[in-house]
Design a protein around this motif. Sequence first.
Motif, short mmCIF file in Angstrom:
data_model
loop_
_atom_site.label_atom_id
_atom_site.label_comp_id
_atom_site.label_asym_id
_atom_site.label_seq_id
_atom_site.Cartn_x
_atom_site.Cartn_y
_atom_site.Cartn_z
N THR A 196 0.84 -1.20 0.00
CA THR A 196 0.00 0.00 0.00
C THR A 196 0.88 1.25 0.00
O THR A 196 2.05 1.20 0.36
CB THR A 196 -0.95 0.08 1.21
N ILE A 197 0.26 2.36 -0.41
CA ILE A 197 0.92 3.66 -0.38
C ILE A 197 0.15 4.56 0.59
O ILE A 197 -1.06 4.72 0.45
CB ILE A 197 0.92 4.33 -1.77
N ALA A 198 0.87 5.12 1.56
CA ALA A 198 0.30 6.15 2.43
C ALA A 198 0.95 7.47 2.06
O ALA A 198 2.18 7.56 1.98
CB ALA A 198 0.57 5.82 3.89
N ALA A 199 0.13 8.49 1.81
CA ALA A 199 0.66 9.81 1.46
C ALA A 199 0.49 10.74 2.64
O ALA A 199 -0.56 10.75 3.29
CB ALA A 199 -0.09 10.37 0.25
N VAL A 200 1.54 11.51 2.91
CA VAL A 200 1.44 12.59 3.90
C VAL A 200 1.57 13.89 3.12
O VAL A 200 2.58 14.12 2.47
CB VAL A 200 2.56 12.50 4.96
N ILE A 201 0.50 14.68 3.17
CA ILE A 201 0.54 15.97 2.47
C ILE A 201 0.56 17.09 3.51
O ILE A 201 0.18 16.89 4.66
CB ILE A 201 -0.64 16.13 1.49
N ASP B 230 -3.26 4.94 -1.24
CA ASP B 230 -4.41 4.23 -0.68
C ASP B 230 -4.96 5.01 0.50
O ASP B 230 -6.16 5.17 0.63
CB ASP B 230 -3.97 2.83 -0.23
N THR B 231 -4.06 5.45 1.37
CA THR B 231 -4.50 6.26 2.50
C THR B 231 -3.78 7.61 2.45
O THR B 231 -2.71 7.73 1.88
CB THR B 231 -4.19 5.57 3.85
N GLY B 232 -4.42 8.60 3.07
CA GLY B 232 -3.84 9.93 3.08
C GLY B 232 -3.83 10.48 4.50
O GLY B 232 -4.68 10.12 5.33
N HIS B 233 -2.82 11.31 4.77
CA HIS B 233 -2.72 11.98 6.07
C HIS B 233 -2.38 13.44 5.79
O HIS B 233 -1.52 13.73 4.96
CB HIS B 233 -1.60 11.38 6.92
N VAL B 234 -3.05 14.33 6.49
CA VAL B 234 -2.76 15.75 6.33
C VAL B 234 -1.95 16.18 7.54
O VAL B 234 -2.34 15.92 8.69
CB VAL B 234 -4.06 16.57 6.25
N MET B 235 -0.80 16.81 7.28
CA MET B 235 0.07 17.25 8.37
C MET B 235 0.08 18.76 8.42
O MET B 235 0.31 19.44 7.41
CB MET B 235 1.47 16.70 8.15
N GLU B 236 -0.20 19.29 9.61
CA GLU B 236 -0.23 20.74 9.82
C GLU B 236 0.45 21.04 11.13
O GLU B 236 0.09 20.46 12.17
CB GLU B 236 -1.68 21.23 9.85
N LEU C 86 4.85 8.10 1.39
CA LEU C 86 5.15 9.13 0.40
C LEU C 86 4.81 10.50 0.97
O LEU C 86 3.66 10.76 1.32
CB LEU C 86 4.27 8.83 -0.83
N VAL C 87 5.81 11.36 1.08
CA VAL C 87 5.60 12.72 1.55
C VAL C 87 5.63 13.64 0.33
O VAL C 87 6.53 13.53 -0.49
CB VAL C 87 6.71 13.09 2.56
N GLU C 88 4.62 14.48 0.18
CA GLU C 88 4.54 15.32 -1.02
C GLU C 88 3.88 16.66 -0.74
O GLU C 88 2.90 16.75 -0.01
CB GLU C 88 3.68 14.62 -2.10
N GLN C 89 4.41 17.70 -1.39
CA GLN C 89 3.65 18.95 -1.46
C GLN C 89 2.72 18.91 -2.65
O GLN C 89 1.74 19.65 -2.70
CB GLN C 89 4.61 20.12 -1.60
N ASN C 90 3.02 18.06 -3.62
CA ASN C 90 2.14 17.86 -4.78
C ASN C 90 1.01 16.93 -4.33
O ASN C 90 0.99 15.74 -4.59
CB ASN C 90 2.93 17.25 -5.93
N ALA C 91 0.05 17.54 -3.60
CA ALA C 91 -1.00 16.75 -2.94
C ALA C 91 -1.88 16.02 -3.95
O ALA C 91 -2.28 14.88 -3.73
CB ALA C 91 -1.87 17.68 -2.08
N ARG C 92 -2.13 16.67 -5.07
CA ARG C 92 -3.02 16.05 -6.07
C ARG C 92 -2.42 14.74 -6.58
O ARG C 92 -3.07 13.70 -6.57
CB ARG C 92 -3.24 17.03 -7.22
N ALA C 93 -1.16 14.80 -7.01
CA ALA C 93 -0.50 13.61 -7.55
C ALA C 93 -0.39 12.53 -6.47
O ALA C 93 -0.62 11.35 -6.73
CB ALA C 93 0.88 13.96 -8.09
N ALA C 94 -0.07 12.94 -5.25
CA ALA C 94 0.13 11.96 -4.18
C ALA C 94 -1.19 11.25 -3.83
O ALA C 94 -1.22 10.03 -3.70
CB ALA C 94 0.70 12.65 -2.94
N LEU C 95 -2.28 12.02 -3.71
CA LEU C 95 -3.56 11.41 -3.33
C LEU C 95 -4.13 10.55 -4.46
O LEU C 95 -4.89 9.62 -4.21
CB LEU C 95 -4.56 12.49 -2.89
N GLU C 96 -3.73 10.87 -5.70
CA GLU C 96 -4.20 10.04 -6.82
C GLU C 96 -3.64 8.63 -6.76
O GLU C 96 -4.33 7.67 -7.10
CB GLU C 96 -3.80 10.67 -8.17
#
Length: 238
Positions: A33-38, A205-211, A192-202
Amino acid sequence: SASATGLAIEALSVAYDKVEAVHGVSLQVAPGTIAAVIGANGAGKSTLLNAAMGLLPAAGTVRLDGRDLRRVPAEERVAAGLSLVSETRDLFSAMAVEDNLRLGAFRRGRSDLEESLEAVYARFPRLKERRRQAAGTLSGGERQMLAMGRALMSRPRVLMLDEPSLGLAPLIVREIFRIITALRADGVAILLVEQNARAALEVADTGHVMELGEITMSGPAAEIAADGRIIESYLGLG
Ligand code: ATP
């Protein structure tokens, strides 16, 4: 849970001097799986990955296939199956592509190393074509491929990627993300850590928003990509 396979980060906190850059972050990445942190600049994304790799002192727990890595130094984490492609892609510029790759093969025998090299070349034919070229003369996209290829030389079960799309043209970004999805299909757990949120979330499988050092939202990537506040803050109109 402690016995889960893949990567489990639990209550991770990192401070620089007295300023906490990451506070109590928990997330899991299952094999295949891919987890994205945007998140925005300075949210703490790179700090999170560097701490998970053992490159920064941190409070909390990092587990790889259930094994607690707290007291395991970074180079042994590589041997254990964890690998990081850093945002800076630090390659040895004066050295040939192939020599950079060989450096990624951690404590392996010779035949094992040749096998890893062939696997990386199969994944990145461009690197094979350029294997005798100095790393410093590669294009930005080729450098990212080399940084990923070097990380794959240690045959990681968990691969962490810090901003793989940074500074790359859209066509190359698509190629890099295609390779990331192929690695997922091979069963690798990918953070996967990305500022390119669109590409990463595409692709994720799961997404996390970091603020401000914290995870403020987690869920299926498609749900995060459809969230009104996320669209407004991170996805824009494009
Ligand atoms: P970017 O995408 O811009 O790299 P990021 O989300 O990866 O942002 P970090 O680089 O992890 O964010 O930075 C998180 C916070 O920690 C920022 O406020 C940053 O200034 C601070 N920071 C990062 N590295 C250091 C350091 N070596 N010493 C002190 N503060 C640091």
